[in-house]
Design a protein around this motif. Structure first.
Motif, PDB file in Angstrom:
ATOM      1  N   ALA A 140       0.825  -1.201   0.000  1.00 17.22           N
ATOM      2  CA  ALA A 140       0.000   0.000   0.000  1.00 17.22           C
ATOM      3  C   ALA A 140       0.863   1.256   0.000  1.00 17.22           C
ATOM      4  N   TRP A 141       1.940   1.241   0.785  1.00 17.98           N
ATOM      5  CA  TRP A 141       2.835   2.380   0.849  1.00 17.98           C
ATOM      6  C   TRP A 141       3.516   2.615  -0.494  1.00 17.98           C
ATOM      7  N   ASN A 142       4.008   1.551  -1.131  1.00 18.47           N
ATOM      8  CA  ASN A 142       4.673   1.700  -2.424  1.00 18.47           C
ATOM      9  C   ASN A 142       3.719   2.242  -3.476  1.00 18.47           C
ATOM     10  N   LEU A 143       2.482   1.747  -3.463  1.00 23.74           N
ATOM     11  CA  LEU A 143       1.491   2.226  -4.427  1.00 23.74           C
ATOM     12  C   LEU A 143       1.157   3.690  -4.167  1.00 23.74           C
ATOM     13  N   ARG A 144       0.982   4.034  -2.889  1.00 25.27           N
ATOM     14  CA  ARG A 144       0.601   5.411  -2.580  1.00 25.27           C
ATOM     15  C   ARG A 144       1.694   6.392  -2.969  1.00 25.27           C
ATOM     16  N   THR A 145       2.935   6.070  -2.642  1.00 21.16           N
ATOM     17  CA  THR A 145       4.007   7.014  -2.976  1.00 21.16           C
ATOM     18  C   THR A 145       4.157   7.146  -4.486  1.00 21.16           C
ATOM     19  N   ALA A 146       3.974   6.040  -5.230  1.00 13.47           N
ATOM     20  CA  ALA A 146       4.048   6.111  -6.691  1.00 13.47           C
ATOM     21  C   ALA A 146       2.917   6.963  -7.254  1.00 13.47           C
ATOM     22  N   ASP A 147       1.706   6.800  -6.704  1.00 13.57           N
ATOM     23  CA  ASP A 147       0.561   7.582  -7.170  1.00 13.57           C
ATOM     24  C   ASP A 147       0.747   9.069  -6.888  1.00 13.57           C
ATOM     25  N   VAL A 148       1.255   9.389  -5.704  1.00  8.28           N
ATOM     26  CA  VAL A 148       1.445  10.799  -5.353  1.00  8.28           C
ATOM     27  C   VAL A 148       2.521  11.428  -6.238  1.00  8.28           C
ATOM     28  N   ILE A 149       3.603  10.710  -6.473  1.00  6.05           N
ATOM     29  CA  ILE A 149       4.654  11.242  -7.344  1.00  6.05           C
ATOM     30  C   ILE A 149       4.113  11.472  -8.755  1.00  6.05           C
ATOM     31  N   ALA A 150       3.346  10.512  -9.264  1.00  6.80           N
ATOM     32  CA  ALA A 150       2.774  10.671 -10.604  1.00  6.80           C
ATOM     33  C   ALA A 150       1.835  11.884 -10.646  1.00  6.80           C
ATOM     34  N   HIS A 151       1.030  12.027  -9.608  1.00  5.32           N
ATOM     35  CA  HIS A 151       0.103  13.172  -9.546  1.00  5.32           C
ATOM     36  C   HIS A 151       0.875  14.486  -9.513  1.00  5.32           C
ATOM     37  N   GLU A 152       1.921  14.554  -8.695  1.00  7.33           N
ATOM     38  CA  GLU A 152       2.654  15.805  -8.554  1.00  7.33           C
ATOM     39  C   GLU A 152       3.483  16.134  -9.791  1.00  7.33           C
ATOM     40  N   HIS A 153       3.923  15.119 -10.531  1.00  5.24           N
ATOM     41  CA  HIS A 153       4.637  15.409 -11.772  1.00  5.24           C
ATOM     42  C   HIS A 153       3.707  16.001 -12.824  1.00  5.24           C
ATOM     43  N   GLY A 154       2.407  15.917 -12.599  1.00  6.12           N
ATOM     44  CA  GLY A 154       1.449  16.596 -13.465  1.00  6.12           C
ATOM     45  C   GLY A 154       1.199  18.032 -13.052  1.00  6.12           C
ATOM     46  N   ARG A 155       1.839  18.460 -11.968  1.00  8.72           N
ATOM     47  CA  ARG A 155       1.707  19.836 -11.503  1.00  8.72           C
ATOM     48  C   ARG A 155       3.086  20.497 -11.513  1.00  8.72           C
ATOM     49  N   SER A 156       3.126  21.773 -11.223  1.00  4.96           N
ATOM     50  CA  SER A 156       4.417  22.456 -11.195  1.00  4.96           C
ATOM     51  C   SER A 156       5.154  22.102  -9.905  1.00  4.96           C
ATOM     52  N   PRO A 157       6.494  22.141  -9.926  1.00  2.67           N
ATOM     53  CA  PRO A 157       7.244  21.885  -8.690  1.00  2.67           C
ATOM     54  C   PRO A 157       6.835  22.808  -7.551  1.00  2.67           C
ATOM     55  N   ARG A 158       6.548  24.058  -7.847  1.00  2.00           N
ATOM     56  CA  ARG A 158       6.157  24.982  -6.785  1.00  2.00           C
ATOM     57  C   ARG A 158       4.830  24.568  -6.147  1.00  2.00           C
ATOM     58  N   GLU A 159       3.923  24.038  -6.942  1.00  2.00           N
ATOM     59  CA  GLU A 159       2.666  23.559  -6.363  1.00  2.00           C
ATOM     60  C   GLU A 159       2.916  22.351  -5.464  1.00  2.00           C
ATOM     61  N   THR A 160       3.844  21.482  -5.869  1.00  2.00           N
ATOM     62  CA  THR A 160       4.191  20.332  -5.032  1.00  2.00           C
ATOM     63  C   THR A 160       4.764  20.793  -3.703  1.00  2.00           C
ATOM     64  N   VAL A 161       5.694  21.736  -3.758  1.00  2.00           N
ATOM     65  CA  VAL A 161       6.291  22.259  -2.529  1.00  2.00           C
ATOM     66  C   VAL A 161       5.225  22.916  -1.653  1.00  2.00           C
ATOM     67  N   ALA A 162       4.317  23.661  -2.279  1.00  2.00           N
ATOM     68  CA  ALA A 162       3.268  24.324  -1.502  1.00  2.00           C
ATOM     69  C   ALA A 162       2.357  23.310  -0.824  1.00  2.00           C
ATOM     70  N   ALA A 163       2.027  22.222  -1.521  1.00  6.43           N
ATOM     71  CA  ALA A 163       1.162  21.193  -0.929  1.00  6.43           C
ATOM     72  C   ALA A 163       1.871  20.497   0.227  1.00  6.43           C
ATOM     73  N   TRP A 164       3.155  20.155   0.031  1.00  2.39           N
ATOM     74  CA  TRP A 164       3.912  19.543   1.126  1.00  2.39           C
ATOM     75  C   TRP A 164       4.013  20.483   2.322  1.00  2.39           C
ATOM     76  N   SER A 165       4.348  21.736   2.057  1.00  7.28           N
ATOM     77  CA  SER A 165       4.517  22.709   3.135  1.00  7.28           C
ATOM     78  C   SER A 165       3.219  22.907   3.911  1.00  7.28           C
ATOM     79  N   ALA A 166       2.103  23.036   3.183  1.00 10.52           N
ATOM     80  CA  ALA A 166       0.827  23.254   3.858  1.00 10.52           C
ATOM     81  C   ALA A 166       0.449  22.061   4.723  1.00 10.52           C
TER      82      ALA A 166
END
Length: 338
Positions: A159-185
């Motif tokens: 489950a952990w491996n799938l979740r981290t892969a899904d989140v990375i794939a989702h974030e690569h569809g967004r800008s790096p700054r949006e990824t950083v903002a989501a992590w920071s928030a």
């Protein structure tokens, strides 16, 4: 939560970066005036954007002797960072680690695709932390910031491996700054939970990623992983990352020793583990004499547990039964999931 609240919260990262069209942008100010939760998150996102845009006004000037490499990182670390709520001692290492990574990411601008660790670039490494922190965030009543994954029936590792892969794939569809903002928030929301401020609330045990520990210890685990990946990113960018402050480092060392002791169990050949500058522990059987002694630097010990040293490579002092020492080192390295 109302539908309007959810809609606005989903727009905040894009709003902080000035990426909303006018018809959506005009929804934000009226909601922030009435919603303290979203207003606080908006301020954290704005501060993250300011850091990513460059040093704060009170940071050293670019021509003031700051040129590149470690000196640039030192300047970034002195810049104004997002304010975090007051937290108890168990959450302080995580707060410091979040602040450190936020400052380091200033130096990633234009270099988000730099390979870091595994097959992750800088953006993917931050996305990994977004996924990793999410486990504790959900337990503490926070909402996910990424669409859910289908993990029914999977053990925690799958489950952990799938979740981290899904989140990375989702974030690569967004800008790096949006990824950083989501992590920071999400990180700052975790630091704003009652469990981050109250040791009594944080004393309850919860299972996160296969480990049943008090919530307080899970905050220390989050600090550990954030620091390890901050160091990964720093190495990839050619920048030196300092270890955690001594007090925070020893919180992580003591927790890692407890987990290692439990993993070894009461029947393994006993080894005296000494971590330089701190305590000594006898790991393994309590019913027979100590077979060997092992001495490790606290940072090296953490890097071993974090999977950044192999059992053969980690600098150490040892005496006595080499097999017993090897057993401890291999078990310590096997704890890594980062």
């Amino acid at each position: 939560m109302t539908a309007e609240h959810d809609d606005v919260r989903d727009l905040l990262a894009a709003w902080a970066f000035g990426a909303l069209p006018p018809d959506e942008r005009k929804k934000i100010p009226p909601h922030l005036a009435d919603c303290e939760t979203c207003a606080a998150e908006a301020e954290l996102l704005r501060e993250t954007v300011r850091l990513l845009d460059g040093a704060a006004p009170d940071a050293p000037e670019p021509n003031g002797g700051v040129t590149s490499g470690t000196s640039v990182l030192s300047a970034a670390l002195t810049a104004r960072r997002p304010a975090v709520p007051h937290v108890a001692a168990h959450a302080a290492p995580y707060a410091a680690a979040v602040s450190g990574l936020t400052a380091l990411l200033v130096e990633a601008e234009g270099r988000w695709g730099t390979p870091v660790v595994h097959d992750w670039d800088v953006q993917a490494t931050v996305a990994h932390l977004l996924a990793a922190d999410e486990h504790l965030a959900l337990l503490l009543g926070l909402d996910s910031r990424v669409p859910p994954s289908r993990t029914e029936g999977a053990d925690w590792v799958a489950a952990w491996n799938l979740r981290t892969a899904d989140v990375i794939a989702h974030e690569h569809g967004r800008s790096p700054r949006e990824t950083v903002a989501a992590w920071s928030a999400q990180a700052h929301a975790l630091l704003g939970t009652p469990e981050a401020r109250d040791p009594v609330l944080a004393a309850r045990a919860e299972t996160v990623m296969g480990a049943r520990l008090p919530v307080a210890d899970h905050f220390v685990v989050r600090a550990f992983e954030t620091w390890i990946h901050t160091d990964d990113i720093g190495r990839a960018l050619g920048l030196s990352v300092s270890p955690p402050p001594e007090e925070h480092l020893w919180q992580q060392v003591r927790l890692a020793v407890r987990i290692l002791g439990a993993a070894l169990g009461p029947t393994e050949p006993p080894v005296l583990l000494a971590v330089t500058g701190g305590d000594e522990w006898v790991l393994g059987s309590e019913d027979e004499p100590v077979r060997a002694e092992l001495a490790l630097d606290p940072v090296d010990f953490c890097l071993l547990v974090g999977g950044r040293y192999s059992p053969r490579e980690v600098p150490r002092g040892e005496s006595g039964d080499a097999g017993a020492v090897r057993n401890v080192l291999e078990r310590a390295a096997s704890l890594a999931w980062l």
